[in-house]
Scaffold this motif. Structure first.
Motif, PDB file in Angstrom:
ATOM      1  N   ARG A   1      32.127  36.835  69.583  1.00 25.53           N
ATOM      2  CA  ARG A   1      33.078  35.725  69.723  1.00 25.53           C
ATOM      3  C   ARG A   1      34.395  36.065  69.051  1.00 25.53           C
TER       4      ARG A   1
ATOM      5  N   SER B   1      22.158  35.995  66.649  1.00 27.31           N
ATOM      6  CA  SER B   1      23.240  35.030  66.420  1.00 27.31           C
ATOM      7  C   SER B   1      24.408  35.658  65.675  1.00 27.31           C
TER       8      SER B   1
ATOM      9  N   GLU C   1      28.227  36.047  67.132  1.00 32.69           N
ATOM     10  CA  GLU C   1      29.414  35.586  66.413  1.00 32.69           C
ATOM     11  C   GLU C   1      30.449  36.710  66.313  1.00 32.69           C
TER      12      GLU C   1
END
Length: 127
Positions: A72, A65, A69
């Motif tokens: 992103r 995760s 991120e």
């Protein structure tokens, strides 16, 4: 795994492309570790070992995760797709259809609650 290596000359790629590659390979490795720990936890009959393996599996999910991120933040196209699909309700393919029709990916649930795309029946009506 073939994707662990660069497929092009690093001198031509630049550091940004190489860093994205590093992140993608890291996510792949973290998800593979999740899978391995999950299988091992399911297979063992020892509850104490299972608890450790499940803990380790969930740590790998955290790591994946964190890298997602980073991706992103580093890649606007990933950012847009994450915005469109993540943390949504309803039909994922329905969200895709609406985004492709120019809805901007704002669909968050199917309107009818029946899994339809809200475009009506495609069956011919006899008149």
């Amino acid at each position: 795994m073939a994707s662990e290596t660069l497929h092009e000359d690093p001198q031509k790629l630049g550091s940004d492309v190489i860093d994205v590659h590093r992140a993608i390979v890291s996510v792949m490795e973290e998800l593979e570790a999740v899978d391995w720990y999950n299988q091992r936890a399911k297979a063992t009959d020892n509850p104490k070992l299972r608890a450790i393996l499940e803990h380790n599996r969930d740590e790998e999910k955290e790591h994946a995760s964190m890298v997602l991120e980073w991706l992103r933040r580093a890649d606007p196209v990933f950012a847009q797709h994450f915005k469109t699909y993540l943390f949504t309700e309803g039909s994922i393919t329905g969200i895709e259809a609406e985004a492709e029709e120019g809805g901007g990916g704002e669909a968050r649930s199917d309107a009818n609650g029946d899994g339809s795309l809200g475009i009506g029946s495609l069956r011919q009506v006899n008149r």
